[in-house]
Design a protein around this motif. Structure first.
Motif, PDB file in Angstrom:
ATOM      1  N   GLY A   1      34.965  42.645  31.333  1.00 34.64           N
ATOM      2  CA  GLY A   1      36.282  42.998  31.855  1.00 34.64           C
ATOM      3  C   GLY A   1      36.635  42.269  33.127  1.00 34.64           C
ATOM      4  N   GLY A   2      36.370  40.988  33.181  1.00 29.63           N
ATOM      5  CA  GLY A   2      36.620  40.237  34.398  1.00 29.63           C
ATOM      6  C   GLY A   2      38.072  39.852  34.571  1.00 29.63           C
ATOM      7  N   VAL A   3      38.565  40.022  35.804  1.00 32.18           N
ATOM      8  CA  VAL A   3      39.919  39.610  36.169  1.00 32.18           C
ATOM      9  C   VAL A   3      39.810  38.633  37.335  1.00 32.18           C
ATOM     10  CG1 VAL A   3      42.170  40.361  37.005  1.00 32.18           C
ATOM     11  CG2 VAL A   3      40.895  41.799  35.407  1.00 32.18           C
TER      12      VAL A   3
ATOM     13  N   PRO B   1      41.542  46.087  47.135  1.00 28.69           N
ATOM     14  CA  PRO B   1      40.693  44.895  47.244  1.00 28.69           C
ATOM     15  C   PRO B   1      41.308  43.720  46.482  1.00 28.69           C
ATOM     16  CG  PRO B   1      39.403  46.825  46.600  1.00 28.69           C
ATOM     17  CD  PRO B   1      40.845  47.204  46.460  1.00 28.69           C
ATOM     18  N   GLY B   2      41.374  42.565  47.137  1.00 31.41           N
ATOM     19  CA  GLY B   2      41.954  41.388  46.517  1.00 31.41           C
ATOM     20  C   GLY B   2      40.945  40.312  46.204  1.00 31.41           C
ATOM     21  N   GLN B   3      39.630  40.690  46.136  1.00 33.09           N
ATOM     22  CA  GLN B   3      38.613  39.687  45.818  1.00 33.09           C
ATOM     23  C   GLN B   3      38.740  39.230  44.363  1.00 33.09           C
ATOM     24  OE1 GLN B   3      37.955  42.379  47.601  1.00 33.09           O
ATOM     25  NE2 GLN B   3      37.169  41.538  49.530  1.00 33.09           N
ATOM     26  N   SER B   4      38.086  38.088  44.088  1.00 31.96           N
ATOM     27  CA  SER B   4      38.112  37.541  42.733  1.00 31.96           C
ATOM     28  C   SER B   4      36.767  36.893  42.437  1.00 31.96           C
ATOM     29  CB  SER B   4      39.230  36.512  42.610  1.00 31.96           C
ATOM     30  OG  SER B   4      39.232  35.909  41.343  1.00 31.96           O
ATOM     31  N   PRO B   5      36.192  37.151  41.261  1.00 32.23           N
ATOM     32  CA  PRO B   5      36.713  38.047  40.224  1.00 32.23           C
ATOM     33  C   PRO B   5      36.358  39.491  40.510  1.00 32.23           C
ATOM     34  CG  PRO B   5      34.672  37.071  39.475  1.00 32.23           C
ATOM     35  CD  PRO B   5      34.969  36.448  40.818  1.00 32.23           C
ATOM     36  N   GLN B   6      37.008  40.402  39.786  1.00 36.61           N
ATOM     37  CA  GLN B   6      36.648  41.812  39.776  1.00 36.61           C
ATOM     38  C   GLN B   6      36.520  42.253  38.321  1.00 36.61           C
ATOM     39  OE1 GLN B   6      38.907  44.492  42.312  1.00 36.61           O
ATOM     40  NE2 GLN B   6      39.411  42.805  43.720  1.00 36.61           N
ATOM     41  N   PHE B   7      35.778  43.329  38.134  1.00 38.98           N
ATOM     42  CA  PHE B   7      35.470  43.754  36.772  1.00 38.98           C
ATOM     43  C   PHE B   7      35.871  45.212  36.597  1.00 38.98           C
ATOM     44  CE2 PHE B   7      33.256  39.912  35.926  1.00 38.98           C
ATOM     45  CZ  PHE B   7      32.786  39.513  37.165  1.00 38.98           C
ATOM     46  N   PHE B   8      36.574  45.475  35.493  1.00 39.98           N
ATOM     47  CA  PHE B   8      37.104  46.810  35.216  1.00 39.98           C
ATOM     48  C   PHE B   8      36.754  47.210  33.781  1.00 39.98           C
ATOM     49  CE2 PHE B   8      39.946  44.483  38.057  1.00 39.98           C
ATOM     50  CZ  PHE B   8      40.004  45.320  39.168  1.00 39.98           C
ATOM     51  N   GLU B   9      36.244  48.423  33.622  1.00 38.49           N
ATOM     52  CA  GLU B   9      35.904  48.906  32.280  1.00 38.49           C
ATOM     53  C   GLU B   9      37.122  48.848  31.364  1.00 38.49           C
ATOM     54  OE1 GLU B   9      34.307  52.784  32.480  1.00 38.49           O
ATOM     55  OE2 GLU B   9      32.481  52.186  33.556  1.00 38.49           O
TER      56      GLU B   9
END
Length: 761
Positions: free
Chosen positions: A436-438, A413-421
């Motif tokens: 954890g937003g990117v 997935p290339g959406q923005s933003p994404q959040f990762f622990e």
């Protein structure tokens, strides 16, 4: 002041000395009283080394020669790779020598040198049998005949009469001449000649000049402590001169203390005077002559390599009459300087480093460390560091492909933003950073894309997920294996460029990819000879395979997309040959990069502002004529301008075809990304048109998503217009919090403190 001996031998001598009473001062034995049986024995040893049959023949052949050219400080010359074009000259002085009578040298200074170099000076016959035996043994085993124990007489002969070659023949001549001089001159004459000819560093030949260079006083006014220091520094000025750093200070203190203690043992200094002899507190400020301009950085690197790798002494380098041929190509060097000067015109306080390395060999063919070495000695290409930005993504791609579970066809997935622990930071200042937003640049959505398109467009959200899959430790390991030498912090954000790196390291790391996975050690000296032909050195490349060819082929294929239609497209439109590369930008524009290569040459360009620290004044924003600096602006233009000249006349070579490693691996099942758009569909392609770059053929074992892809927009048939100097495509940047304790390394060109918010692009 520390009195700890510097070596084990010094420690043993000090231990023995502490168990006995001080000896009475030794008196010089009268000139002419020689031990002839011992002299004949030593002569026979010299004959053996020279291969001469009789004493008479030896003395007929070996006469006390006239002082050679080296004694008058013959300059060494540095050439470009063609061996003809002069780059600069290495000389610490211009005949900086002033001789004095021995009577002008205080007795405690004379004895400091004797205690340091040859305590049996007044009793021996001019040579040290044990030292010669060590040298012979080392030479027999294949080493150089430079080991051990030369007497003051031998050192005088070597420095004044002989060349600096390292052979048993020269050692044999040294023995015979030393014996002959010891029979012809008094010990006082020999000591005076020795003190007046030895090299002390700072361009000083002779003790009078050295006294003024270090202490600004006449030799007659030297204290015991100052004499002990000068007796220390002759071992290697670069190792003992306090102006060069704390380690040099500590060595000088230790060595000086050892000499002073030895003088007490020999009865040449009273314990009371020893207690007063503290290490000198001040030294004269000194700046050695420098090659000015941008070539001065290359000359300094040559000097460093001659000292550290070729093992030449400071004296050899500065007055050895050497002819040094470097790896630096004169055309490429000029092209680098002109490209940087042109692109920086009208700007202020921007520092640029450029390094160009021959893949599979390590020869550095161009090096730009700054505008003028005489004004700023710190080298932007080899000493300064700056955050790597998205140039580090290729190492995560290597690690992912090495895992055996990921291939170029995999989509993410290339959406923005994404959040990762894994990217969470409890200390974050915003809700997104705490979660954890990117972000992608401008929060652009790319839909579900494969790793080729993600590399071409430097998609942060895809690479953040990829680094979670591959593991940040393996990403760091791939960077180190490729050639990055700075300390790396294996946190999850390292894929986005949190680590600070050197330009020369990134050039070499990308050269490893250009060489199909073979890493080479960078070097600057191609060959060295002396004018008297006594010294001859030719560099041999040091290489090692660190990556499999198939993995590298896939990585390079993805990097070609960057140049063909991605963030480095400016280069692709202007270079008439296949090229691969990667842009990089840290958050808030603290650093910007473009690193790339053709099969025969890899070049890295990195830049920062001011001192490189992460403060608002060093953000490369609103730069006149450029706006916000990213890897896709000045760096890619400098790289392109340089490479167009550097590759002129070079054969056009294609990169290997992609291998599509792990093509049979099971499809990656990536969960739906969490973002701020509840209606988004992570499995649906956006309406963004496909690029013209061919995608890999699908595998039956790993099918592409069933969702139909949009119809590609056909390429225009009319020629593409030439882009203006303004950025043709913005460089992606984001803000990612780095967990405390895992920040990128600091340095002259980058931030990287624990609270930094490095970005990527």
């Amino acid at each position: 002041m520390s009195s700890t001996p510097r070596t084990r031998a010094e420690a043993r001598r000090t231990t023995k000395a502490s168990s006995r009473q001080p000896r009475q001062p030794r008196q010089p034995r009268p000139s002419g009283r020689r031990s002839w049986p011992r002299r004949i024995l030593y002569t026979l040893l010299a004959l053996f080394l020279l291969g001469v049959a009789t004493v008479g023949v030896a003395y007929a052949l070996i006469d006390t020669p006239k002082p050679n050219d080296l004694a008058t400080a013959q300059t060494s010359i540095v050439y470009f790779a063609d061996g003809k074009t002069e780059m600069g000259r290495i000389s610490d002085s211009e005949g900086n020598r002033e001789s004095v009578e021995l009577s002008q040298v205080p007795l405690h200074v004379q004895r400091a040198f004797v205690a340091a170099e040859d305590r049996d000076f007044y009793q021996n016959n001019g040579i040290s049998p044990t030292g010669i035996a060590r040298a012979v043994w080392v030479a027999i085993k294949g080493g150089e005949a430079t080991q051990g124990g030369s007497t003051i007489t031998q050192q005088y002969v070597k420095n004044y009469f002989l060349t600096q070659d390292r052979t048993l023949t020269r050692k044999g001549k040294e023995i015979l001449i030393s014996l002959k001089i010891d029979g012809q001159q008094s010990k006082d004459e020999i000591l005076a000649n020795y003190l007046n000819t030895i090299y002390y560093g700072r361009g000083a030949y002779g003790i009078q000049t050295a006294s003024k260079a270090y202490f600004g006083k006449d030799v007659s006014k030297l204290t015991p402590a100052e004499g002990a220091f000068l007796a220390s520094v002759i071992r290697g000025p670069s190792l003992y001169d306090p102006r060069l750093g704390d380690s040099q200070v500590e060595r000088a203190k230790s060595r000086s203390a050892y000499i002073l203690d030895a003088m007490v043992t020999e009865g040449w200094l009273s314990p009371e005077d020893r207690a007063k002899a503290t290490f000198p507190e001040s030294f004269v400020k000194y700046s050695p002559p420098k090659v000015s301009g941008p070539n001065g950085y290359a000359v300094q690197l040559v000097k460093d390599e001659l000292s550290q790798k070729v093992k030449l002494s400071d004296s050899d380098i500065s007055r050895g009459g050497l002819r040094i041929v470097t790896t630096i190509d004169v055309k490429k060097q000029k092209a680098a300087q002109e490209a940087i000067a042109d692109r920086l015109e009208g700007t202020k306080n921007l520092n640029v480093g450029l390094a160009s390395v021959k893949p599979g060999d390590g020869a550095v063919e161009a090096l730009y460390g700054g505008a003028d070495f005489a004004k700023r000695e710190r080298n932007t290409a080899t000493q300064d560091t700056m955050q790597a930005g998205s140039t580090f993504k290729v190492f995560a791609l290597i690690a992912a492909l090495q895992s055996g579970e990921i291939n170029l066809r995999n989509t993410f997935p290339g959406q923005s933003p994404q959040f990762f622990e894994e990217f969470e930071n409890p200390a974050g200042k915003t809700e997104f950073s705490r979660r954890g937003g990117v972000n992608n640049y401008n929060d652009e959505d790319f839909g579900r894309i494969n790793l080729i398109r993600a590399t071409a467009n430097s998609v942060n959200t895809v690479y953040a997920r990829l680094n979670i899959e591959a593991g940040p430790k393996k990403t760091s390991a791939a960077a180190a294996a490729a050639g990055v030498t700075t300390k790396l912090s294996p946190n999850y954000a390292n894929v986005l460029g949190t680590d600070s790196v050197k330009v020369i390291d990134m050039a070499n790391a990308y050269a490893t990819l250009a060489a199909k996975g073979v890493r080479a050690t960078p070097y600057y000296v191609k060959s060295v000879t002396s004018v008297d032909e006594s010294f001859d050195y030719t560099a041999k490349p040091v290489t090692k395979r660190v990556f499999e060819e198939d993995v590298v082929a896939d990585v390079v294929y993805a990097m070609q997309a960057v140049v063909d239609e991605g963030s480095g497209e400016y280069a692709g439109r202007r270079l008439d040959r296949p090229a691969a590369g990667k842009t990089g930008t840290s958050s808030d524009q603290y650093s910007a990069w473009f690193d790339g290569f053709v099969p025969q040459l890899a070049t890295a360009v990195g830049m920062f502002e001011g001192d490189g620290s992460q403060k608002e004044a060093n953000q490369m924003k609103d730069v006149p004529g450029w706006g916000n600096i990213t890897g896709g602006t000045i760096p890619v233009r400098i790289w392109t301008d340089y490479m167009r000249v550097a590759t002129e006349g070079m054969e056009v070579v294609k990169f290997p075809e992609p291998a599509y490693v792990n093509r049979d691996a099971a499809p990656k099942q990536t969960q739906r990304p969490e973002n701020n758009n509840d209606d988004s569909d992570s499995n649906e392609e956006t309406s963004r048109p496909e690029t013209s770059r061919p995608e890999p053929e699908p595998s039956t074992s790993t099918p592409e998503p069933t969702t139909p892809s949009p119809t590609p927009t056909p390429e225009p048939t009319t020629p593409k217009p030439t882009p203006t100097p303004e950025p043709s495509q913005p460089e992606p940047t984001i803000t990612i919090p780095v967990p405390p304790g895992n920040g990128g390394g600091g340095g002259g060109g980058g931030g990287g403190n624990n609270d930094a918010t490095p970005g990527s692009g």
